[in-house]
Scaffold this motif. Structure first.
Motif, PDB file in Angstrom:
ATOM      1  N   PRO A   1      81.710  25.941 -16.512  1.00  0.00           N
ATOM      2  CA  PRO A   1      80.546  25.393 -17.224  1.00  0.00           C
ATOM      3  C   PRO A   1      79.542  24.718 -16.287  1.00  0.00           C
ATOM      4  O   PRO A   1      78.404  24.484 -16.676  1.00  0.00           O
ATOM      5  CB  PRO A   1      81.168  24.379 -18.202  1.00  0.00           C
ATOM      6  CG  PRO A   1      82.496  24.040 -17.625  1.00  0.00           C
ATOM      7  CD  PRO A   1      82.958  25.254 -16.860  1.00  0.00           C
ATOM      8  N   ASN A   2      79.963  24.440 -15.050  1.00  0.00           N
ATOM      9  CA  ASN A   2      79.071  23.783 -14.093  1.00  0.00           C
ATOM     10  C   ASN A   2      78.316  24.768 -13.203  1.00  0.00           C
ATOM     11  O   ASN A   2      77.613  24.344 -12.280  1.00  0.00           O
ATOM     12  CB  ASN A   2      79.867  22.802 -13.219  1.00  0.00           C
ATOM     13  CG  ASN A   2      80.458  21.680 -14.043  1.00  0.00           C
ATOM     14  OD1 ASN A   2      79.797  21.131 -14.923  1.00  0.00           O
ATOM     15  ND2 ASN A   2      81.722  21.373 -13.791  1.00  0.00           N
ATOM     16  N   THR A   3      78.447  26.058 -13.447  1.00  0.00           N
ATOM     17  CA  THR A   3      77.727  27.045 -12.639  1.00  0.00           C
ATOM     18  C   THR A   3      76.230  26.808 -12.748  1.00  0.00           C
ATOM     19  O   THR A   3      75.686  26.717 -13.846  1.00  0.00           O
ATOM     20  CB  THR A   3      78.071  28.477 -13.080  1.00  0.00           C
ATOM     21  OG1 THR A   3      79.450  28.720 -12.808  1.00  0.00           O
ATOM     22  CG2 THR A   3      77.225  29.510 -12.358  1.00  0.00           C
ATOM     23  N   ASP A   4      75.571  26.713 -11.591  1.00  0.00           N
ATOM     24  CA  ASP A   4      74.117  26.561 -11.541  1.00  0.00           C
ATOM     25  C   ASP A   4      73.514  27.960 -11.425  1.00  0.00           C
ATOM     26  O   ASP A   4      73.358  28.503 -10.333  1.00  0.00           O
ATOM     27  CB  ASP A   4      73.720  25.695 -10.344  1.00  0.00           C
ATOM     28  CG  ASP A   4      72.220  25.453 -10.258  1.00  0.00           C
ATOM     29  OD1 ASP A   4      71.462  26.045 -11.068  1.00  0.00           O
ATOM     30  OD2 ASP A   4      71.806  24.690  -9.373  1.00  0.00           O
ATOM     31  N   TRP A   5      73.195  28.552 -12.575  1.00  0.00           N
ATOM     32  CA  TRP A   5      72.732  29.936 -12.604  1.00  0.00           C
ATOM     33  C   TRP A   5      71.421  30.123 -11.863  1.00  0.00           C
ATOM     34  O   TRP A   5      71.129  31.231 -11.400  1.00  0.00           O
ATOM     35  CB  TRP A   5      72.623  30.428 -14.051  1.00  0.00           C
ATOM     36  CG  TRP A   5      73.982  30.596 -14.659  1.00  0.00           C
ATOM     37  CD1 TRP A   5      74.597  29.748 -15.527  1.00  0.00           C
ATOM     38  CD2 TRP A   5      74.916  31.642 -14.392  1.00  0.00           C
ATOM     39  NE1 TRP A   5      75.862  30.215 -15.832  1.00  0.00           N
ATOM     40  CE2 TRP A   5      76.085  31.382 -15.150  1.00  0.00           C
ATOM     41  CE3 TRP A   5      74.894  32.787 -13.596  1.00  0.00           C
ATOM     42  CZ2 TRP A   5      77.196  32.209 -15.125  1.00  0.00           C
ATOM     43  CZ3 TRP A   5      75.994  33.617 -13.585  1.00  0.00           C
ATOM     44  CH2 TRP A   5      77.133  33.328 -14.338  1.00  0.00           C
ATOM     45  N   ALA A   6      70.654  29.067 -11.688  1.00  0.00           N
ATOM     46  CA  ALA A   6      69.398  29.164 -10.931  1.00  0.00           C
ATOM     47  C   ALA A   6      69.668  29.410  -9.440  1.00  0.00           C
ATOM     48  O   ALA A   6      68.807  29.913  -8.728  1.00  0.00           O
ATOM     49  CB  ALA A   6      68.570  27.893 -11.107  1.00  0.00           C
ATOM     50  N   GLN A   7      70.878  29.068  -8.976  1.00  0.00           N
ATOM     51  CA  GLN A   7      71.232  29.242  -7.561  1.00  0.00           C
ATOM     52  C   GLN A   7      72.072  30.493  -7.300  1.00  0.00           C
ATOM     53  O   GLN A   7      72.217  30.902  -6.149  1.00  0.00           O
ATOM     54  CB  GLN A   7      72.008  28.010  -7.071  1.00  0.00           C
ATOM     55  CG  GLN A   7      71.207  26.734  -7.065  1.00  0.00           C
ATOM     56  CD  GLN A   7      70.007  26.834  -6.148  1.00  0.00           C
ATOM     57  OE1 GLN A   7      70.110  27.275  -5.002  1.00  0.00           O
ATOM     58  NE2 GLN A   7      68.838  26.458  -6.647  1.00  0.00           N
ATOM     59  N   VAL A   8      72.627  31.082  -8.339  1.00  0.00           N
ATOM     60  CA  VAL A   8      73.527  32.228  -8.158  1.00  0.00           C
ATOM     61  C   VAL A   8      72.788  33.373  -7.467  1.00  0.00           C
ATOM     62  O   VAL A   8      71.653  33.691  -7.817  1.00  0.00           O
ATOM     63  CB  VAL A   8      74.113  32.676  -9.519  1.00  0.00           C
ATOM     64  CG1 VAL A   8      74.795  34.037  -9.417  1.00  0.00           C
ATOM     65  CG2 VAL A   8      75.084  31.623 -10.041  1.00  0.00           C
ATOM     66  N   ASP A   9      73.444  33.984  -6.475  1.00  0.00           N
ATOM     67  CA  ASP A   9      72.824  35.062  -5.694  1.00  0.00           C
ATOM     68  C   ASP A   9      73.812  36.219  -5.539  1.00  0.00           C
ATOM     69  O   ASP A   9      74.389  36.413  -4.473  1.00  0.00           O
ATOM     70  CB  ASP A   9      72.379  34.542  -4.330  1.00  0.00           C
ATOM     71  CG  ASP A   9      71.663  35.604  -3.505  1.00  0.00           C
ATOM     72  OD1 ASP A   9      71.263  36.646  -4.070  1.00  0.00           O
ATOM     73  OD2 ASP A   9      71.518  35.398  -2.279  1.00  0.00           O
ATOM     74  N   LEU A  10      74.012  36.966  -6.597  1.00  0.00           N
ATOM     75  CA  LEU A  10      74.931  38.101  -6.533  1.00  0.00           C
ATOM     76  C   LEU A  10      74.331  39.265  -5.748  1.00  0.00           C
ATOM     77  O   LEU A  10      75.062  40.053  -5.148  1.00  0.00           O
ATOM     78  CB  LEU A  10      75.348  38.529  -7.931  1.00  0.00           C
ATOM     79  CG  LEU A  10      76.202  37.482  -8.673  1.00  0.00           C
ATOM     80  CD1 LEU A  10      76.468  37.929 -10.102  1.00  0.00           C
ATOM     81  CD2 LEU A  10      77.500  37.201  -7.942  1.00  0.00           C
ATOM     82  N   ALA A  11      72.998  39.356  -5.714  1.00  0.00           N
ATOM     83  CA  ALA A  11      72.359  40.409  -4.907  1.00  0.00           C
ATOM     84  C   ALA A  11      72.629  40.167  -3.422  1.00  0.00           C
ATOM     85  O   ALA A  11      72.887  41.110  -2.665  1.00  0.00           O
ATOM     86  CB  ALA A  11      70.859  40.447  -5.180  1.00  0.00           C
TER      87      ALA A  11
END
Length: 195
Positions: free
Chosen positions: A70-80
Motif C-alpha cells: 500500500p506504500n508503493t509510490d506509483w509516481a516513482q515506479v519505473d518498470l520501463a
C-alpha cells in the motif's frame, strides 16, 4: 488385418487428441480469458511458478509485489527502466563475445560485440565490477577498450584464484546475488548503482 485396424485406431485417437490440444490453445491470442486459467489452476491444485519468458516473469513478479504494497509510490515506479535493464542482461549473456585469458593470479576477460552489446557492456560491467569489489578477497578492475570492455579479477589467495577462473566472465557477472534487490530498487525508480 488386425494389425491394420489397431494402427488405424491408434492414428485416429492420437490425431484426435492432437487436434483437441491444438484447438484448446489456438484461442490464446484472441482475447484469452486468463481468469479461466486461474480457476482451472485452483481446481487442479497446480502451483505454476514461471509465467513464461524470464524478463516477463521478473516484471510480473515485481508488479505483484508493488501492487501488494500500500506504500508503493506509483509516481516513482519505473518498470520501463527495469525492462531496459533486463534487455541489457539478456544481451550481455546472449550476445557478448568474450575472450578470457588465464593470469597467474586470476583472469582477464575482453568482452565485445555489436554496437548495442558494447553499449550494454559499458553500462553493466563497471557497475557490476563495483559490486564485485566489495569482496576484499579479490581485486576487480573494469576498463573500457576501443571495442568493448576488459574485466580483470585477481587475488593473492590460491583458493580464490581457482574460484575466479572457475566462474569466468559470465559467472563473475552473475555472482554477488544482489540482482533481485537491485531490480526492486529500479522498479521503484531508485538509482541502483547506475545500471
Amino acid at each position: 488385418m488386425r494389425t491394420k485396424i489397431i494402427l488405424t485406431a491408434t492414428v485416429l485417437i492420437g490425431g484426435a487428441a492432437f487436434a483437441i490440444a491444438q484447438t484448446s490453445h489456438t484461442g490464446h491470442s484472441d482475447g484469452m480469458d486468463h481468469s479461466a486459467h486461474q480457476q482451472e489452476q485452483a481446481m487442479t491444485g497446480a502451483a505454476l511458478s514461471e509465467p513464461g519468458q524470464g524478463a516477463f516473469a521478473a516484471l510480473s513478479e515485481l508488479v505483484r509485489v508493488l501492487e501488494a504494497d500500500p506504500n508503493t509510490d506509483w509516481a516513482q515506479v519505473d518498470l520501463a527502466g527495469l525492462r531496459a535493464h533486463l534487455v541489457d542482461m539478456d544481451r550481455l549473456v546472449m550476445d557478448a563475445v568474450v575472450i578470457e585469458t588465464d593470469l597467474p593470479d586470476g583472469i582477464s576477460a575482453i568482452a565485445t560485440g555489436d554496437a548495442d552489446t558494447i553499449a550494454t557492456l559499458r553500462r553493466m560491467v563497471p557497475a557490476h565490477a563495483a559490486q564485485l569489489a566489495r569482496d576484499d578477497r579479490w581485486t576487480v578492475d573494469a576498463t573500457e577498450t576501443n571495442d568493448g570492455i576488459e574485466l580483470r579479477v585477481t587475488s593473492e589467495i590460491p583458493a580464490v584464484v581457482a574460484r575466479i577462473k572457475g566462474l569466468g566472465f559470465f559467472g563473475l557477472m552473475a555472482s554477488q546475488d544482489h540482482h533481485r534487490e537491485h531490480h526492486f530498487m529500479m522498479a521503484q525508480g531508485k538509482d541502483a548503482h547506475g545500471h
